[in-house]
Design a protein around this motif. Structure first.
Motif, PDB file in Angstrom:
ATOM      1  N   PHE A 199      -1.797   1.129  -4.934  1.00 22.26           N
ATOM      2  CA  PHE A 199      -1.722  -0.316  -4.726  1.00 22.26           C
ATOM      3  C   PHE A 199      -0.604  -0.865  -5.613  1.00 22.26           C
ATOM      4  O   PHE A 199      -0.504  -0.517  -6.794  1.00 22.26           O
ATOM      5  N   LEU A 205      -7.643   0.626   5.224  1.00 20.17           N
ATOM      6  CA  LEU A 205      -6.443   0.010   4.678  1.00 20.17           C
ATOM      7  C   LEU A 205      -5.322   0.255   5.683  1.00 20.17           C
ATOM      8  O   LEU A 205      -4.722   1.320   5.707  1.00 20.17           O
ATOM      9  N   LEU A 218       0.855  -1.187   0.000  1.00 14.86           N
ATOM     10  CA  LEU A 218       0.000   0.000   0.000  1.00 14.86           C
ATOM     11  C   LEU A 218       0.888   1.234   0.000  1.00 14.86           C
ATOM     12  O   LEU A 218       1.877   1.298   0.745  1.00 14.86           O
ATOM     13  N   LEU A 230       1.029  -4.808   2.539  1.00 10.37           N
ATOM     14  CA  LEU A 230      -0.424  -4.858   2.723  1.00 10.37           C
ATOM     15  C   LEU A 230      -0.897  -6.294   2.579  1.00 10.37           C
ATOM     16  O   LEU A 230      -0.562  -6.971   1.603  1.00 10.37           O
TER      17      LEU A 230
END
Length: 437
Positions: A200, A358, A147, A293
């Motif tokens: 991403f 997130l 991330l 992530l």
């Protein structure tokens, strides 16, 4: 409520981008489309692996409300193999662009005004095209390992539209453009000048960049020259700079924020504003911090709320206005959209607020033309976290001011503009507080 999650699996990301440009002569916000200055798009991402898939979609239209929202969410949910409550659809609110509310169109059509303010067949076709793209994106989803988060200050773009006088009332209205020296000289006022960027990654390869900034996106408009405006031009410029990386932009709580202080409405200002926003996007990208992530780092939360109706939302006068051939087309459209909103709220159908977590980044998904104070309040609720906001979800409530704004006057809180009551502030603040716990 916090949506129930299934066991996390490998995290993947699907990407989609679909043309959403109306045909010539199709109705856009204020006139039939007479030319295509630049194309419109619907684009977004599908997050897979953290429970059922999550779909985030941003559309270059002025607004998608009520039954239009329901249709978009249901169709994209089916395409992604998820449920409608895990789909979030927002517009960027460009003004030479279409609107979508199938029930309002039905009401207009019942009075001989079908296809004058909405193009339902075109909208339905776009929904189907986006659904196909979402299905393909889900099938082609790529692994996500990292991330990225970045921020930057957007310089000389945003300014508050409502300039208050010594009595606390709106003294001067500074809309998307002005040549009034007093309005130009007035301070920027309450805005959020910070652009937020989420990216991403699959290893060292960026897959998608998602940005958030709160401001009405108009430079000049109203003649039917279809454009994604300076926000879309900035987004597209950044996508060309990073080939193969999808760029998605969401409009934040910009209901009372516009470019008026820095925009005189001449064509030259559009590329200037686009350049300033693109530069902020670049700086946020250059300053991005990456971290690993996993699916277990992701959570999708929702809260259903009942937004209080404005006192002026009453069936009899609205039905009379819709049926009155002496009313202007804009007045009859306003009546139809308000009747559709009244029907919906009277049936008990709530509005959904949502939040995507997130890791320590929190992204709120909100309805209507929210005042920027809601975005600033959300950030204050988690002052040590990265907090972003996408507004212009369900367009049916219209402008959503703060409680005090309804006592101050000004266009945004007039009965023609806002379909909710001042008590809406408490409802939304409570909802955001719950989502951000």
């Amino acid at each position: 409520m916090h949506a129930a999650e299934t066991s996390p699996g490998p995290l993947r990301l699907g990407r989609f981008e679909v043309d959403a440009t109306p045909p010539l002569q199709s109705p856009v916000a204020y006139a039939p489309a007479r030319s295509i200055t630049d194309p419109l798009s619907a684009r977004g991402v599908v997050l897979i692996g953290a429970g059922q898939p999550i779909v985030l979609c941003a559309v270059d239209w002025i607004g998608i409300g009520g039954s239009g929202q329901a249709a978009w969410k249901a169709r994209l949910a089916t395409a992604a193999g998820t449920t409608p409550d895990r789909v979030s659809v927002h517009t960027l609110h460009q003004h030479d662009a279409p609107r979508c509310d199938f029930r309002a169109e039905e009401l207009l059509a019942g009075h001989g005004l079908g296809q004058t303010r909405f193009d339902s067949s075109f909208a339905t076709g776009v929904i189907e095209n986006v659904a196909r793209a979402v299905k393909q994106a889900t099938a082609d989803a790529r692994p996500v390992t990292h991330l990225g988060l970045g921020t930057s200050v957007v310089d000389r773009v945003a300014s508050n539209r409502r300039i208050l006088g010594p009595d606390g009332k709106v003294k001067l209205v500074r809309m998307s453009s002005t040549k009034n020296p007093e309005a130009i000289a007035a301070p920027e006022g309450t805005i959020d000048p910070v652009l937020k960027l989420v990216s991403f990654w699959n290893g060292e390869q960026p897959l998608a960049v998602v940005t958030y900034f709160a401001c009405h996106p108009q430079s000049y408009y109203g003649k039917g020259d279809v454009t994604s405006e300076w926000v879309g031009l900035a987004r597209n410029q950044r996508q060309q700079t990073l080939p193969g990386v999808l760029h998605v932009h969401f409009n934040g709580a910009g209901g009372n924020v516009a470019a008026g202080k820095y925009n005189d409405g001449t064509p030259e200002r559009r590329p200037e504003l686009a350049g300033r926003l693109a530069d902020a996007m670049r700086r946020a990208w250059d300053g991005t911090t990456r971290s690993p992530l996993q699916a277990s780092d992701i959570e999708w939360r929702t809260r259903s709320v009942a937004l209080p109706l404005g006192a002026h939302i009453k069936a009899a006068p609205l039905e009379a206005a819709l049926a009155d051939s002496m009313k202007t087309p804009a007045e009859r459209l306003n009546a139809a959209t308000k009747l559709a909103w009244l029907e919906r709220t009277s049936s008990g159908e709530p509005v959904q607020l949502a939040c995507l977590r997130l890791k320590e980044a929190w992204i709120l998904h909100m309805p209507g033309e929210l005042f920027v104070e809601y975005q600033l309040a959300a950030q204050a609720m988690r002052p040590k976290s990265f907090v972003a906001m996408a507004a212009y979800g369900d367009y049916s409530p219209g402008y959503i001011g703060t409680a005090i704004a309804y006592t101050q006057g000004g266009y945004e809180t007039e009965p023609r503009s806002s379909n909710v009551a001042p008590e809406v502030e408490q409802v939304l603040m409570d909802g955001m507080r719950e989502l951000l716990k």
